[in-house]
Design a protein around this motif. Structure first.
Motif, PDB file in Angstrom:
ATOM      1  N   GLY A 127       0.785  -1.231   0.000  1.00 15.05           N
ATOM      2  CA  GLY A 127       0.000   0.000   0.000  1.00 15.05           C
ATOM      3  C   GLY A 127       0.811   1.271   0.000  1.00 15.05           C
ATOM      4  N   GLU A 128       2.146   1.169   0.117  1.00 19.94           N
ATOM      5  CA  GLU A 128       2.987   2.371   0.143  1.00 19.94           C
ATOM      6  C   GLU A 128       3.303   2.817  -1.283  1.00 19.94           C
ATOM      7  N   ASP A 129       3.273   4.130  -1.476  1.00 19.77           N
ATOM      8  CA  ASP A 129       3.409   4.683  -2.824  1.00 19.77           C
ATOM      9  C   ASP A 129       3.963   6.101  -2.707  1.00 19.77           C
ATOM     10  N   ILE A 130       5.105   6.360  -3.333  1.00 12.19           N
ATOM     11  CA  ILE A 130       5.679   7.715  -3.321  1.00 12.19           C
ATOM     12  C   ILE A 130       6.517   7.895  -4.574  1.00 12.19           C
ATOM     13  N   GLY A 131       6.406   9.059  -5.189  1.00 13.54           N
ATOM     14  CA  GLY A 131       7.116   9.306  -6.440  1.00 13.54           C
ATOM     15  C   GLY A 131       8.614   9.495  -6.262  1.00 13.54           C
ATOM     16  N   ASN A 132       9.038  10.098  -5.159  1.00 10.67           N
ATOM     17  CA  ASN A 132      10.464  10.328  -4.913  1.00 10.67           C
ATOM     18  C   ASN A 132      10.693  10.302  -3.415  1.00 10.67           C
ATOM     19  N   LEU A 133      11.334   9.232  -2.946  1.00  9.45           N
ATOM     20  CA  LEU A 133      11.486   9.020  -1.506  1.00  9.45           C
ATOM     21  C   LEU A 133      12.424  10.047  -0.888  1.00  9.45           C
ATOM     22  N   GLY A 134      12.029  10.557   0.265  1.00  8.14           N
ATOM     23  CA  GLY A 134      12.851  11.514   0.988  1.00  8.14           C
ATOM     24  C   GLY A 134      12.735  11.275   2.488  1.00  8.14           C
ATOM     25  N   VAL A 135      13.576  11.958   3.248  1.00  8.91           N
ATOM     26  CA  VAL A 135      13.562  11.874   4.716  1.00  8.91           C
ATOM     27  C   VAL A 135      12.992  13.170   5.260  1.00  8.91           C
ATOM     28  N   SER A 136      11.959  13.057   6.082  1.00  8.18           N
ATOM     29  CA  SER A 136      11.328  14.257   6.619  1.00  8.18           C
ATOM     30  C   SER A 136      11.711  14.555   8.065  1.00  8.18           C
ATOM     31  N   LYS A 137      12.250  13.534   8.794  1.00  8.35           N
ATOM     32  CA  LYS A 137      12.516  13.765  10.223  1.00  8.35           C
ATOM     33  C   LYS A 137      13.465  12.705  10.754  1.00  8.35           C
ATOM     34  N   ILE A 138      14.358  13.113  11.667  1.00 12.37           N
ATOM     35  CA  ILE A 138      15.159  12.172  12.455  1.00 12.37           C
ATOM     36  C   ILE A 138      14.457  11.979  13.793  1.00 12.37           C
ATOM     37  N   VAL A 139      14.116  10.743  14.108  1.00 18.05           N
ATOM     38  CA  VAL A 139      13.463  10.450  15.384  1.00 18.05           C
ATOM     39  C   VAL A 139      14.529   9.928  16.343  1.00 18.05           C
ATOM     40  N   SER A 140      14.775  10.697  17.398  1.00 20.65           N
ATOM     41  CA  SER A 140      15.837  10.311  18.330  1.00 20.65           C
ATOM     42  C   SER A 140      15.383  10.451  19.775  1.00 20.65           C
ATOM     43  N   ASP A 141      14.127  10.089  20.029  1.00 18.53           N
ATOM     44  CA  ASP A 141      13.613  10.115  21.398  1.00 18.53           C
ATOM     45  C   ASP A 141      14.377   9.091  22.245  1.00 18.53           C
ATOM     46  N   GLY A 142      14.994   9.540  23.310  1.00 20.21           N
ATOM     47  CA  GLY A 142      15.774   8.653  24.163  1.00 20.21           C
ATOM     48  C   GLY A 142      17.167   8.381  23.635  1.00 20.21           C
ATOM     49  N   THR A 143      17.569   9.131  22.594  1.00 20.16           N
ATOM     50  CA  THR A 143      18.899   8.949  22.009  1.00 20.16           C
ATOM     51  C   THR A 143      19.770  10.154  22.347  1.00 20.16           C
ATOM     52  N   SER A 144      20.989   9.900  22.746  1.00 22.15           N
ATOM     53  CA  SER A 144      21.947  10.982  23.011  1.00 22.15           C
ATOM     54  C   SER A 144      23.075  10.887  21.997  1.00 22.15           C
ATOM     55  N   TRP A 145      23.406  12.047  21.373  1.00 27.33           N
ATOM     56  CA  TRP A 145      24.430  12.080  20.333  1.00 27.33           C
ATOM     57  C   TRP A 145      25.660  12.816  20.837  1.00 27.33           C
ATOM     58  N   ALA A 146      26.833  12.319  20.443  1.00 30.45           N
ATOM     59  CA  ALA A 146      28.081  12.992  20.818  1.00 30.45           C
ATOM     60  C   ALA A 146      29.134  12.745  19.751  1.00 30.45           C
ATOM     61  N   ASP A 147      30.022  13.737  19.580  1.00 28.32           N
ATOM     62  CA  ASP A 147      31.149  13.589  18.673  1.00 28.32           C
ATOM     63  C   ASP A 147      32.088  12.508  19.221  1.00 28.32           C
ATOM     64  N   THR A 148      32.446  11.538  18.408  1.00 26.73           N
ATOM     65  CA  THR A 148      33.282  10.426  18.870  1.00 26.73           C
ATOM     66  C   THR A 148      34.656  10.916  19.333  1.00 26.73           C
ATOM     67  N   ALA A 149      35.204  11.898  18.636  1.00 31.41           N
ATOM     68  CA  ALA A 149      36.558  12.366  18.950  1.00 31.41           C
ATOM     69  C   ALA A 149      36.590  13.258  20.180  1.00 31.41           C
ATOM     70  N   THR A 150      35.591  14.151  20.300  1.00 33.00           N
ATOM     71  CA  THR A 150      35.643  15.156  21.374  1.00 33.00           C
ATOM     72  C   THR A 150      34.657  14.898  22.503  1.00 33.00           C
ATOM     73  N   SER A 151      33.700  14.015  22.274  1.00 29.21           N
ATOM     74  CA  SER A 151      32.616  13.723  23.228  1.00 29.21           C
ATOM     75  C   SER A 151      31.653  14.883  23.390  1.00 29.21           C
ATOM     76  N   ASP A 152      31.767  15.913  22.536  1.00 27.37           N
ATOM     77  CA  ASP A 152      30.820  17.027  22.583  1.00 27.37           C
ATOM     78  C   ASP A 152      29.452  16.558  22.100  1.00 27.37           C
ATOM     79  N   SER A 153      28.425  16.913  22.830  1.00 29.69           N
ATOM     80  CA  SER A 153      27.073  16.519  22.436  1.00 29.69           C
ATOM     81  C   SER A 153      26.585  17.397  21.279  1.00 29.69           C
ATOM     82  N   PHE A 154      25.683  16.881  20.496  1.00 26.66           N
ATOM     83  CA  PHE A 154      25.111  17.651  19.384  1.00 26.66           C
ATOM     84  C   PHE A 154      23.747  17.060  19.021  1.00 26.66           C
ATOM     85  N   THR A 155      23.010  17.832  18.230  1.00 26.17           N
ATOM     86  CA  THR A 155      21.717  17.378  17.708  1.00 26.17           C
ATOM     87  C   THR A 155      21.824  17.263  16.195  1.00 26.17           C
ATOM     88  N   PRO A 156      21.646  16.080  15.640  1.00 23.25           N
ATOM     89  CA  PRO A 156      21.773  15.921  14.183  1.00 23.25           C
ATOM     90  C   PRO A 156      20.687  16.703  13.441  1.00 23.25           C
TER      91      PRO A 156
END
Length: 194
Positions: free
Chosen positions: A37-66
């Motif tokens: 039932g799924e149908d789309i002319g050109n697939l795209g990404v509309s949102k990053i879902v990161s509830d409960g996810t914490s992001w950090a730079d691997t080298a510096t450990s600085d946190s960030f939001t993608p």
């Protein structure tokens, strides 16, 4: 690098791509499985879902939001790729007469047009025929020939024979042995009269 819950991507057809691999690297892989039932002319990404996810730079450990690339930008999925999702089977949208209203005698030709709901590929069109409700000496009466005339249309020719009598001319079924009709994604035609 992320910790906590696995992130996911919401796609522009409302489906979800689940995280697959790549944590602690610069490339994260997400997997989207196409569902019925799924149908789309050109697939795209509309949102990053990161509830409960914490992001950090691997080298510096600085946190960030993608942040996603802007929709339509060169780095967005819909601009860098042309991925089409189509799980919907094509249908026969209409069968109409090209020929005018009126009476036709023996030897006259009547032209009928079949139109599909989307672009289709047709294989074996020479075996395709429309079967009419009337009979001639107890034998089925069908169209004589079929010709693909566009990406969504087929023309049929019916030549009136001696003994044919129909008022009005009515289609009862489709003879499609040896005929394959699919859309661009490979979904098979639904052989149902409109």
């Amino acid at each position: 690098t992320f910790t906590g819950a696995n992130p996911s991507l919401t796609l522009n057809n409302k489906a979800t791509a689940a995280y697959s691999s790549g944590n602690r690297t610069s490339t994260h892989v997400f997997k989207y499985t196409v569902s019925s039932g799924e149908d789309i002319g050109n697939l795209g990404v509309s949102k990053i879902v990161s509830d409960g996810t914490s992001w950090a730079d691997t080298a510096t450990s600085d946190s960030f939001t993608p942040i996603l690339p802007a929709s339509g930008s060169s780095n967005s999925l819909e601009s860098s790729r042309n991925i089409c999702v189509d799980t919907v089977s094509p249908k026969i949208e209409s069968i109409t007469a090209i020929s005018s209203n009126g009476y036709y005698k023996e030897g006259d030709s009547i032209i009928l047009k079949m139109t599909f709901s989307e672009n289709v590929d047709v294989d074996g069109v020479s075996n395709l025929a429309l079967v009419f409700s009337h009979q001639n000496n107890s034998s089925p009466v069908t169209t004589d020939s079929a010709t693909v005339t566009g990406s969504k249309t087929i023309l049929f020719t019916y030549t009136v024979a001696s003994g044919d009598n129909a008022s009005p001319l009515t289609i009862s079924s489709i003879s499609n042995s040896g005929v394959t009709i699919t859309d661009e994604a490979g979904n098979a035609l639904v052989w149902t009269l409109p």
